[in-house]
Design a protein around this motif. Structure first.
Motif, PDB file in Angstrom:
ATOM      1  N   TYR A  21       2.143   1.866  -3.406  1.00 19.04           N
ATOM      2  CA  TYR A  21       1.059   2.343  -4.262  1.00 19.04           C
ATOM      3  C   TYR A  21       0.767   3.819  -3.983  1.00 19.04           C
ATOM      4  O   TYR A  21       0.612   4.620  -4.893  1.00 19.04           O
ATOM      5  CB  TYR A  21      -0.195   1.505  -4.046  1.00 19.04           C
TER       6      TYR A  21
ATOM      7  N   ILE B 109       0.841  -1.199   0.000  1.00 21.59           N
ATOM      8  CA  ILE B 109       0.000   0.000   0.000  1.00 21.59           C
ATOM      9  C   ILE B 109       0.879   1.254   0.000  1.00 21.59           C
ATOM     10  O   ILE B 109       0.611   2.216  -0.715  1.00 21.59           O
ATOM     11  CB  ILE B 109      -0.957  -0.003   1.205  1.00 21.59           C
TER      12      ILE B 109
ATOM     13  N   HIS C  65     -13.750 -10.652   4.488  1.00 22.00           N
ATOM     14  CA  HIS C  65     -13.052  -9.971   3.398  1.00 22.00           C
ATOM     15  C   HIS C  65     -13.616  -8.586   3.082  1.00 22.00           C
ATOM     16  O   HIS C  65     -12.980  -7.821   2.361  1.00 22.00           O
ATOM     17  CB  HIS C  65     -13.043 -10.852   2.143  1.00 22.00           C
TER      18      HIS C  65
ATOM     19  N   ASN D  58     -11.601  -5.189   3.805  1.00 25.95           N
ATOM     20  CA  ASN D  58     -10.587  -4.588   2.942  1.00 25.95           C
ATOM     21  C   ASN D  58     -10.874  -3.112   2.679  1.00 25.95           C
ATOM     22  O   ASN D  58      -9.999  -2.377   2.241  1.00 25.95           O
ATOM     23  CB  ASN D  58     -10.478  -5.354   1.622  1.00 25.95           C
ATOM     24  N   ILE D  59     -12.089  -2.684   2.968  1.00 28.00           N
ATOM     25  CA  ILE D  59     -12.434  -1.259   2.882  1.00 28.00           C
ATOM     26  C   ILE D  59     -11.523  -0.458   3.807  1.00 28.00           C
ATOM     27  O   ILE D  59     -11.115   0.650   3.481  1.00 28.00           O
ATOM     28  CB  ILE D  59     -13.919  -1.033   3.261  1.00 28.00           C
TER      29      ILE D  59
ATOM     30  N   GLY E 184     -15.554  -2.964  -4.900  1.00 26.70           N
ATOM     31  CA  GLY E 184     -14.536  -4.013  -4.995  1.00 26.70           C
ATOM     32  C   GLY E 184     -14.552  -4.929  -3.786  1.00 26.70           C
ATOM     33  O   GLY E 184     -14.399  -6.150  -3.910  1.00 26.70           O
ATOM     34  N   SER E 185     -14.763  -4.356  -2.603  1.00 31.63           N
ATOM     35  CA  SER E 185     -14.807  -5.161  -1.382  1.00 31.63           C
ATOM     36  C   SER E 185     -16.038  -6.060  -1.336  1.00 31.63           C
ATOM     37  O   SER E 185     -15.965  -7.194  -0.867  1.00 31.63           O
ATOM     38  CB  SER E 185     -14.773  -4.254  -0.151  1.00 31.63           C
TER      39      SER E 185
ATOM     40  N   ALA F 224      -9.534  -0.261  -0.091  1.00 32.03           N
ATOM     41  CA  ALA F 224     -10.248  -0.853  -1.226  1.00 32.03           C
ATOM     42  C   ALA F 224     -11.586  -0.143  -1.401  1.00 32.03           C
ATOM     43  O   ALA F 224     -12.165   0.371  -0.442  1.00 32.03           O
ATOM     44  CB  ALA F 224     -10.462  -2.340  -0.999  1.00 32.03           C
ATOM     45  N   SER F 225     -12.074  -0.133  -2.621  1.00 27.66           N
ATOM     46  CA  SER F 225     -13.369   0.506  -2.887  1.00 27.66           C
ATOM     47  C   SER F 225     -14.494  -0.345  -2.302  1.00 27.66           C
ATOM     48  O   SER F 225     -14.338  -1.554  -2.094  1.00 27.66           O
ATOM     49  CB  SER F 225     -13.582   0.670  -4.387  1.00 27.66           C
TER      50      SER F 225
ATOM     51  N   GLN G 236     -15.355  -8.882  -3.719  1.00 25.08           N
ATOM     52  CA  GLN G 236     -14.399  -9.810  -3.116  1.00 25.08           C
ATOM     53  C   GLN G 236     -15.054 -10.613  -1.992  1.00 25.08           C
ATOM     54  O   GLN G 236     -14.783 -11.807  -1.836  1.00 25.08           O
ATOM     55  CB  GLN G 236     -13.177  -9.072  -2.589  1.00 25.08           C
TER      56      GLN G 236
ATOM     57  N   SER H 116      -4.245  -8.336 -10.000  1.00 22.37           N
ATOM     58  CA  SER H 116      -4.388  -6.963  -9.521  1.00 22.37           C
ATOM     59  C   SER H 116      -3.192  -6.101  -9.912  1.00 22.37           C
ATOM     60  O   SER H 116      -3.294  -4.887  -9.998  1.00 22.37           O
ATOM     61  CB  SER H 116      -4.576  -6.932  -8.005  1.00 22.37           C
TER      62      SER H 116
END
Length: 176
Positions: free
Chosen positions: A33, A30, A100, A103-104, A112-113, A108-109, A116, A156
């Motif tokens: 990124y 992260i 999971h 992940n927010i 997307g979360s 993560a969006s 997932q 990813s």
């Protein structure tokens, strides 16, 4: 709910240690990124570390969710009927999926979360069936989970250019 004392605490401790190592590893990615690293240069050692990390995620999550949670659900609901097996597998797989969604918290969006989490719930149910059908052998689940995580992570990274750094050897000639 009847807990087996032998090995339970050790299993939880090992799973939590492995999970903490993976969370630390995730923060490194992260950080890169967020710092705007668009080209990821990896060395041979980092490739090995990457695959070890993906295996450790599979090991830690399978020990926690199939080894502890599903086993506890099976003990609670019983294993004498198909409906009790289904309940235990669906509940543990669903909890695996919900896990999971967090992940927010690491950036993560929401969409997307959610995707997932749904994917993880389905995989949790599949891994639960494999675990039960294999006579509670956790190794097939660990192997499949590790492969799935490796492929998902590589996917990813697809938007980034990955280069492999291979150190060049320098030779000295004694007659130069």
């Amino acid at each position: 709910l009847k807990w087996q004392k032998r090995g339970f605490g050790t299993g939880i401790l090992v799973g939590l240690i492995i999970l903490c190592i993976q969370i630390l590893n995730l923060f490194v990615w992260i950080y890169h990124y967020m710092m705007g690293v668009q080209t990821v240069t990896i060395s041979g050692g980092e490739i090995i570390l990457f695959f070890v990390a993906m295996v450790m995620v599979g090991v830690s999550e399978e020990l926690m969710f199939r080894g502890v949670l599903l086993s506890s659900c099976l003990e609670f609901f019983g294993e004498s009927s198909v409906s009790s097996l289904k309940k235990a597998i669906i509940i543990s797989g669903s909890i695996f999926g919900v896990f999971h969604i967090f992940n927010i918290l690491i950036g993560a969006s929401l969409s997307g979360s959610i995707v997932q989490a749904l994917n993880a719930a389905v995989l949790g149910i599949v891994f639960g069936v494999i675990y039960v059908r294999s006579g509670k052998n956790i190794w097939p689940c660990i192997v499949l989970h590790s492969i799935q995580d490796t492929v998902a992570f590589l996917h990813s990274l697809g938007a980034k250019r990955i280069t492999l750094s291979i150190p060049q050897k320098t030779y000295c000639h004694p007659f130069n």
